[in-house]
Design a protein around this motif. Structure first.
Motif, short mmCIF file in Angstrom:
data_model
loop_
_atom_site.label_atom_id
_atom_site.label_comp_id
_atom_site.label_asym_id
_atom_site.label_seq_id
_atom_site.Cartn_x
_atom_site.Cartn_y
_atom_site.Cartn_z
N THR A 113 14.98 27.69 -20.77
CA THR A 113 14.94 26.51 -21.62
C THR A 113 14.71 26.93 -23.06
OG1 THR A 113 14.01 25.16 -19.83
CG2 THR A 113 13.84 24.30 -22.07
N ILE A 114 15.60 26.50 -23.93
CA ILE A 114 15.44 26.76 -25.36
C ILE A 114 14.86 25.51 -26.00
CG2 ILE A 114 17.82 26.04 -25.93
CD1 ILE A 114 17.82 28.24 -28.08
N SER A 115 13.96 25.71 -26.95
CA SER A 115 13.36 24.60 -27.67
C SER A 115 12.97 25.10 -29.05
CB SER A 115 12.14 24.05 -26.93
OG SER A 115 11.14 25.05 -26.81
N ARG A 116 12.59 24.17 -29.90
CA ARG A 116 12.19 24.54 -31.25
C ARG A 116 11.12 23.61 -31.76
NH1 ARG A 116 17.29 24.68 -34.79
NH2 ARG A 116 15.80 25.04 -36.47
N ASP A 117 10.32 24.13 -32.67
CA ASP A 117 9.31 23.35 -33.36
C ASP A 117 9.54 23.58 -34.85
OD1 ASP A 117 7.08 22.28 -34.57
OD2 ASP A 117 5.72 22.89 -32.98
N ASN A 118 10.19 22.65 -35.50
CA ASN A 118 10.53 22.84 -36.91
C ASN A 118 9.29 22.86 -37.80
OD1 ASN A 118 13.23 23.14 -36.35
ND2 ASN A 118 13.77 21.03 -36.89
N ALA A 119 8.24 22.22 -37.37
CA ALA A 119 7.00 22.24 -38.16
C ALA A 119 6.37 23.62 -38.16
CB ALA A 119 6.01 21.22 -37.61
N LYS A 120 6.66 24.40 -37.10
CA LYS A 120 6.11 25.75 -36.99
C LYS A 120 7.15 26.83 -37.29
CE LYS A 120 2.56 24.56 -33.60
NZ LYS A 120 1.99 24.85 -32.26
N ASN A 121 8.34 26.41 -37.67
CA ASN A 121 9.41 27.38 -37.97
C ASN A 121 9.64 28.34 -36.81
OD1 ASN A 121 9.53 26.19 -40.48
ND2 ASN A 121 9.37 28.10 -41.63
N THR A 122 9.64 27.81 -35.61
CA THR A 122 9.71 28.67 -34.42
C THR A 122 10.68 28.10 -33.40
OG1 THR A 122 7.43 29.39 -34.76
CG2 THR A 122 8.38 29.79 -32.60
N VAL A 123 11.43 28.99 -32.79
CA VAL A 123 12.27 28.64 -31.65
C VAL A 123 11.75 29.42 -30.44
CG1 VAL A 123 14.01 30.41 -32.13
CG2 VAL A 123 14.63 28.38 -30.82
N TYR A 124 11.85 28.81 -29.28
CA TYR A 124 11.30 29.39 -28.06
C TYR A 124 12.40 29.55 -27.00
CZ TYR A 124 7.04 27.61 -30.23
OH TYR A 124 6.02 27.33 -31.12
N LEU A 125 12.14 30.50 -26.11
CA LEU A 125 12.98 30.63 -24.92
C LEU A 125 12.04 30.79 -23.73
CD1 LEU A 125 15.92 30.81 -23.87
CD2 LEU A 125 15.61 33.30 -23.88
N GLN A 126 11.93 29.73 -22.94
CA GLN A 126 11.13 29.76 -21.72
C GLN A 126 12.02 30.29 -20.61
OE1 GLN A 126 7.78 28.99 -21.10
NE2 GLN A 126 8.22 29.86 -19.09
N MET A 127 11.60 31.38 -19.99
CA MET A 127 12.40 32.01 -18.95
C MET A 127 11.63 31.98 -17.64
SD MET A 127 13.96 35.26 -21.05
CE MET A 127 12.38 36.09 -21.14
N ASN A 128 12.18 31.31 -16.65
CA ASN A 128 11.56 31.20 -15.33
C ASN A 128 12.46 31.86 -14.29
OD1 ASN A 128 9.49 29.63 -16.49
ND2 ASN A 128 10.66 27.74 -16.15
N SER A 129 11.87 32.11 -13.13
CA SER A 129 12.62 32.71 -12.01
C SER A 129 13.39 33.94 -12.47
CB SER A 129 13.58 31.67 -11.41
OG SER A 129 12.88 30.53 -10.97
N LEU A 130 12.70 34.81 -13.15
CA LEU A 130 13.37 35.97 -13.72
C LEU A 130 13.85 36.92 -12.64
CD1 LEU A 130 11.05 36.49 -16.77
CD2 LEU A 130 13.53 36.23 -16.88
N LYS A 131 14.98 37.56 -12.94
CA LYS A 131 15.62 38.49 -12.02
C LYS A 131 15.72 39.86 -12.68
CE LYS A 131 18.60 34.68 -10.53
NZ LYS A 131 20.01 34.22 -10.38
N PRO A 132 15.82 40.91 -11.90
CA PRO A 132 15.98 42.25 -12.52
C PRO A 132 17.17 42.31 -13.48
CG PRO A 132 15.40 42.48 -10.22
CD PRO A 132 15.63 41.01 -10.45
N GLU A 133 18.22 41.58 -13.19
CA GLU A 133 19.40 41.59 -14.07
C GLU A 133 19.17 40.87 -15.39
OE1 GLU A 133 19.26 40.64 -10.86
OE2 GLU A 133 20.59 38.92 -10.48
N ASP A 134 18.00 40.23 -15.55
CA ASP A 134 17.65 39.64 -16.85
C ASP A 134 17.05 40.68 -17.80
OD1 ASP A 134 16.55 36.75 -15.07
OD2 ASP A 134 18.41 36.95 -16.23
N THR A 135 16.83 41.89 -17.30
CA THR A 135 16.28 42.95 -18.14
C THR A 135 17.22 43.26 -19.29
OG1 THR A 135 15.03 43.95 -16.32
CG2 THR A 135 15.60 45.37 -18.18
N ALA A 136 16.68 43.18 -20.50
CA ALA A 136 17.49 43.38 -21.70
C ALA A 136 16.58 43.27 -22.92
CB ALA A 136 18.60 42.32 -21.79
#
Length: 126
Positions: A69-92
């Motif tokens: 899930t990607i999200s952002r908080d413009n008041a904090k000048n920050t973008v997030y990437l919530q990553m769940n159910s991670l798999k070994p192939e997500d290694t990068a």
């Protein structure tokens, strides 16, 4: 111009979660559309997720839908990437990117972005 700094990477077991953050410098963060990309060893950089300047529009690569899930908080000048159910192939190495955004547009190719962070390593063990 904007400078981007990613954080939140690390080592996690398969099935676990991580939340990446990308902090942007400058006072015009809300003008920028943002994206996350990743690059595994020996592979090309690939698109992960994107969000428009306001946060109302998002887009995901097929393999990330339902897990990330990607999200952002413009008041904090920050973008997030919530990553769940991670798999070994997500290694990068995960990179955030920015460009001036128009309307509700999201951008899915690396050559559409003007600014890049240095990346944060995500390692998922099996």
């Amino acid at each position: 111009q904007v400078q981007l700094v990613e954080s939140g990477g690390g080592l996690v077991q398969a099935g676990g979660s991580l939340r990446l953050s990308c902090a942007a410098s400058g006072r015009t963060f809300s003008s920028y559309a943002m994206g996350w990309f990743r690059q595994a060893p020996g592979k090309e950089r690939e698109f992960v997720a994107a969000i428009n300047w306001s946060g109302i529009s998002t887009y995901y690569a097929d393999s990330m839908k339902g897990r990330f899930t990607i999200s952002r908080d413009n008041a904090k000048n920050t973008v997030y990437l919530q990553m769940n159910s991670l798999k070994p192939e997500d290694t990068a190495v995960y990179y955030c990117a920015a460009r001036i955004g128009y309307y509700n547009s999201v951008y899915r190719t690396s050559n559409e972005y003007d600014y890049w962070g240095q990346g944060t390593q995500v390692t998922v063990s099996s």
